[in-house]
Design an enzyme around this catalytic site. Structure first.
Site, PDB file in Angstrom:
ATOM      1  N   TRP A 199       0.834  -1.204   0.000  1.00  0.00           N
ATOM      2  CA  TRP A 199       0.000   0.000   0.000  1.00  0.00           C
ATOM      3  C   TRP A 199       0.872   1.259   0.000  1.00  0.00           C
ATOM      4  O   TRP A 199       0.524   2.281  -0.594  1.00  0.00           O
ATOM      5  CB  TRP A 199      -0.907  -0.004   1.235  1.00  0.00           C
ATOM      6  CG  TRP A 199      -1.825   1.183   1.317  1.00  0.00           C
ATOM      7  CD1 TRP A 199      -3.069   1.299   0.768  1.00  0.00           C
ATOM      8  CD2 TRP A 199      -1.580   2.423   1.993  1.00  0.00           C
ATOM      9  NE1 TRP A 199      -3.600   2.523   1.046  1.00  0.00           N
ATOM     10  CE2 TRP A 199      -2.718   3.245   1.802  1.00  0.00           C
ATOM     11  CE3 TRP A 199      -0.510   2.931   2.737  1.00  0.00           C
ATOM     12  CZ2 TRP A 199      -2.819   4.523   2.329  1.00  0.00           C
ATOM     13  CZ3 TRP A 199      -0.618   4.210   3.260  1.00  0.00           C
ATOM     14  CH2 TRP A 199      -1.763   4.986   3.054  1.00  0.00           C
ATOM     15  N   HIS A 200       2.024   1.167   0.667  1.00  0.00           N
ATOM     16  CA  HIS A 200       2.879   2.351   0.807  1.00  0.00           C
ATOM     17  C   HIS A 200       3.629   2.704  -0.462  1.00  0.00           C
ATOM     18  O   HIS A 200       4.228   3.771  -0.548  1.00  0.00           O
ATOM     19  CB  HIS A 200       3.865   2.165   1.959  1.00  0.00           C
ATOM     20  CG  HIS A 200       3.218   2.296   3.301  1.00  0.00           C
ATOM     21  ND1 HIS A 200       2.552   1.266   3.905  1.00  0.00           N
ATOM     22  CD2 HIS A 200       3.105   3.340   4.148  1.00  0.00           C
ATOM     23  CE1 HIS A 200       2.071   1.670   5.063  1.00  0.00           C
ATOM     24  NE2 HIS A 200       2.381   2.930   5.242  1.00  0.00           N
ATOM     25  N   GLY A 201       3.636   1.822  -1.445  1.00  0.00           N
ATOM     26  CA  GLY A 201       4.305   2.162  -2.688  1.00  0.00           C
ATOM     27  C   GLY A 201       4.458   0.940  -3.554  1.00  0.00           C
ATOM     28  O   GLY A 201       4.607  -0.170  -3.051  1.00  0.00           O
TER      29      GLY A 201
END
Lengths: 398, 453
Positions: B315-317
């Site tokens: 989700w963070h990248g």
């Protein structure tokens, strides 16, 4: 909720509301400033709304820049930031470092990947040249005055980098160089660099000039087997270079209160200014893209913030100096950056004509230009930090 | 538009809030929606359409789920749309590149830019549809109200992730009191100062370590750089959350807390209860528990954890290092769950050092995208090389780093709580605002870290 809290609950909304509304009103009604003398750059004024600007987003970008550059009391706030920064004991602001004795330095992160590309471009140019080329790279303050840098500060060993480069240049048949580090290192008792600007002083440039004249005269001693080149060398010998002009023979002019580019970024009003020196040197004409002049110096620039721009009247794509100080009919083609601007006036005592090329702006063919000046000597005169970062050296072989 | 800009502070805020406070209550949602759309589309107008489409699709899905029998189908379609868009815009090029690497195929990557805040608003709107499906909330009949929920500018681009049920009643009817506004302003200024005065300042140390090149820095500078990134990400992210919470209060909303002294944690398990609380809450509520959580046996529990943490990382990248980062947490959390937590609970000093070190290491996996560079950096952390380079940075950043460290602890929170509603608190707010404007005026380094989220 106690009563006291209820009363204080009014204060912050009113204060905050007043401040943001007042700032908005000031943005709208204060006169806008379209140029910052102190930073020597144009500022974004309030953009007008256009359909195309809205659809491609350029209006939004400009508007955002406008809110920063036309902030009411911007210079005051910028000074406050610099002061707060010093309060945290930091000796660095906007990429400029405060060293000993009020010397400001540009921040370095070490050798950039561009350096080897630029060196390769220079070597390729030398390799394909039809005559000797002299390369002179001026070291920066962080090299000569490294003792004045704060402890632990990252810096490039410019002596080593340049030593390596000159070795490669020396091994080429047409390679010739002037190593400017030693003459500067032995004169550190003089002021070689401005405290507040990233350039060298006219005193340092004069030391560089002596070394460069020496190197340009060395061309005669170069040995070559090539008959055609021997012919050129003979012609050169016939017109050997006059000895360097002595400073005592020139009229010195001093301008006080010069605050340069580094000062504009570091923003500490308590730092002392510099004295800018120039020498009266007569020329017959100085042709630039913006006109023809009878002086190499633009004294009008002494009234503005960026006083260094007086030398050669600032950077230009190509300009030509005609003088009668040498009276030998010889020509020099110089590829250069702004460090050369305060040095080139001295070289009018060696060359009647100097063609000055700034590859950042000059996009025409270099080989065509050199064909036009087939008898000219060639000099590359740059400062190290420019060599480390600029990306126009590829144009040398255009 | 970002909060930490003069444009937002002195143009958007005064104009928006004058209109918002002056208009009658029944128009407040409309003003908020239009204001938010201007806020959102300032940087990239084209993605506003995507956001509006997302509102419409989920609005209809919510109504359909409430109305028709085939509820599962509508839930599925809505999820397909929401996560399809997220996957398309955020991950498609990552997948293409990996397929190309694996199979030597030569599929062209697409020229896409990530729509601002898509990871945040996708999670928010998904929570709405799922909650309607579960019968936890009623389907919203007003498109305007649902649009206001999703677009609301405070939390739109960088969180906190506000699930619909938390703001449902305020969306329909909210009271804005003077003391809410006052508190909102002080929280907003605290967040602004957090971002501008601390995160930006310590962040430039981290950026410079990268510019010098990890292979060139000494061991002390590597540790200093790691500390500075750890502080940057906290003060930046928490700063954004505080600004959002403050603005929410000024609008009449109560957004959930997103950070609770995360660096005081004594285990990684505890850290994730204190760090980005709305994200871990979302994953717990909408992934971990639906998967069965810890009720389906030990093996299933760990599989569920693995899924959650791989997704959290991702989700963070869209890059492998974020997956690695998520897996790193999975391993640690699993070990803690197995036996370590008991030990840590009995040895608070060791636990505190342990947690701080692992959190800092994890940030390096997060901050450095290139696996080789990660290796180089960890090599420098344990290179046992001395160097003067750290002295320079200690001198220039020492004070800010110390302030950052102190503010990561509850040391001054008590004092702040005591003064915040009194004159000294107001003076503090004004000074912080003044200093933040000064730092914004000399705009140098003011990054937006969540462009990959």
């Amino acid at each position: 909720m106690n009563n006291r809290h209820f009363q204080t609950a009014y204060i912050l909304p009113i204060l905050f509301g007043l401040i943001i509304v007042l700032m908005l009103v000031l943005y709208i009604f204060l006169p806008q400033q379209d140029f910052s003398q102190k930073e020597n750059r144009t500022l974004q004024t309030r953009p007008s709304v256009t359909l195309s600007g809205l659809s491609d987003g350029s209006f939004m970008d400009k508007f955002e820049t406008y809110t920063t550059e036309q902030l009411p009391f911007r210079e005051f706030f910028v000074d406050v930031k610099a002061a707060l920064n010093r309060l945290t004991l930091s000796r660095e602001n906007n990429g400029v470092i405060l060293g000993e004795d009020g010397y400001l330095f540009e921040k370095s992160y070490g050798v950039s990947p561009q350096l080897s590309k630029n060196e390769a471009a220079i070597l390729a140019f030398l390799g394909s040249a039809d005559r000797p080329v002299t390369v002179a790279i001026a070291p920066n303050a962080s090299e000569i005055l490294k003792d004045k840098l704060p402890k632990g500060c990252i810096r490039i060993d410019q002596s080593r980098e340049l030593g390596d480069l000159y070795e490669k240049i020396g091994s080429l048949p047409n390679g010739n160089y002037a190593n400017l580090i030693e003459p500067l290192q032995t004169h550190t008792q003089e002021q070689l660099y401005y405290r507040t600007d990233h350039h060298w002083t006219t005193e340092a440039a004069y030391l560089g000039y002596l070394e460069i004249v020496n190197a340009l005269s060395d061309i005669q001693d170069a040995q070559t087997e090539n008959a055609e080149e021997q012919q050129i060398l003979r012609e050169v010998q016939e017109k050997s270079l006059p000895a360097p002009v002595k400073l005592e023979e020139l009229q010195k002019q001093e301008v006080r209160d010069f605050y340069g580019t580094l000062y504009a970024k570091y923003k500490d009003n308590g730092l002392p200014g510099d004295t800018l020196t120039y020498y009266d040197i007569p020329v017959t004409s100085f042709t630039r893209s913006d006109g023809s002049f009878d002086s190499l110096y633009d004294l009008e620039k002494l009234k503005i913030y960026d006083k260094y721009a007086m030398f050669l009247r600032g950077n230009d794509e190509i300009c030509t100096i005609h003088a009668e100080n040498a009276r030998n009919g010889r020509t020099l083609v110089v590829f250069k950056d702004s460090y050369a601007n305060c040095l080139l006036p001295f070289l009018t005592y060696q060359y009647d004509e100097i063609v000055v090329v700034d590859l950042r702006y000059y996009a025409d063919s270099v080989s065509e230009l050199l064909k036009e000046h087939e008898d000219a000597d060639i000099l590359l005169l740059y400062n190290f930090s420019f060599l480390n970062e600029d990306n126009h050296f590829y144009r040398l072989t255009s | 538009m970002i909060f930490s800009s003069l444009l937002f502070l002195f143009w958007f805020l005064p104009i928006f809030f004058i209109l918002y406070y002056l208009c009658p209550a029944r128009f407040k949602n409309a003003v908020l929606l239009v204001g938010s759309m201007i806020f959102y589309s300032w940087g990239e107008p084209k993605f506003l359409l995507l956001l509006l489409l997302s509102i419409l699709v989920n609005y209809l899905a919510g109504l359909a789920i409430a109305r028709f029998h085939n509820r599962k189908l509508f839930l599925f379609l809505a999820m397909l749309f929401d996560f399809g868009m997220l996957i398309f815009f955020k991950y498609i090029n990552f997948f293409i590149e990996n397929i190309n690497n694996l199979t030597h195929a030569n599929i062209k990557t697409l020229a896409l830019t990530l729509p601002l805040g898509i990871s945040f608003y996708t999670f928010q709107i998904a929570s709405y549809v799922i909650d309607v499906y579960k019968g936890k909330v009623k389907a919203e009949r007003s498109l305007l109200t649902l649009g206001t929920y999703l677009c609301m500018f405070p939390q739109l681009i960088a969180g906190p992730i506000v699930v619909y049920s938390e703001v449902e009643s305020a969306l329909h009817d909210r009271k804005i009191t003077l003391s809410d506004i006052s508190e909102g302003i002080s929280v907003f200024i605290l967040g602004l100062a957090s971002k501008v005065l601390i995160a930006n300042n310590v962040g430039s140390l981290w950026t410079e370590a990268g510019k010098i090149g990890y292979e060139n820095i000494s061991m002390p500078l590597a540790w200093l750089a790691m500390l500075s990134f750890s502080l940057q990400i906290y003060f930046d992210f928490n700063g954004y959350s505080l600004m959002a919470i403050g603005l929410g209060k000024m609008l009449g909303f109560n957004f959930p807390k997103n950070f609770d002294m995360p660096y005081m944690s004594k285990s990684i398990t505890e850290f994730w209860r204190r760090w980005h609380m709305t994200l871990s809450g979302w994953f717990r509520e909408y992934v971990y528990i639906p998967l069965g959580g810890n009720r389906k046996g030990t093996v299933r529990t760990y599989v569920n954890l693995l899924v959650v943490w791989t997704l959290t990382g991702f989700w963070h990248g869209a890059d492998w290092n974020f997956v690695l980062w998520g897996l790193f947490f999975f391993v640690i959390l699993a070990i803690e769950k197995l036996f370590l937590k008991n030990f840590l609970d009995r040895h608070p000093v060791i636990a505190s050092v342990y947690a701080k070190l692992l959190i800092a290491f994890s940030w390096m996996l997060f901050a450095i995208t290139d696996f080789h560079e990660i290796g180089v950096f960890f090599g420098r952390l344990f290179s046992f090389t001395a160097g003067e380079d750290a002295l320079y940075y200690l001198r220039n950043y020492g004070v800010v780093l110390i302030i950052g460290v102190i503010l990561s602890t509850p040391l001054l929170s008590g004092l702040y709580e005591k003064i915040k509603n009194r004159i000294p608190g107001i003076i503090l707010s004004m000074l912080l605002l003044f200093a933040s404007v000064a730092y914004l005026a000399d705009a140098g380094y003011n990054p937006f870290l969540y462009f990959r989220f």
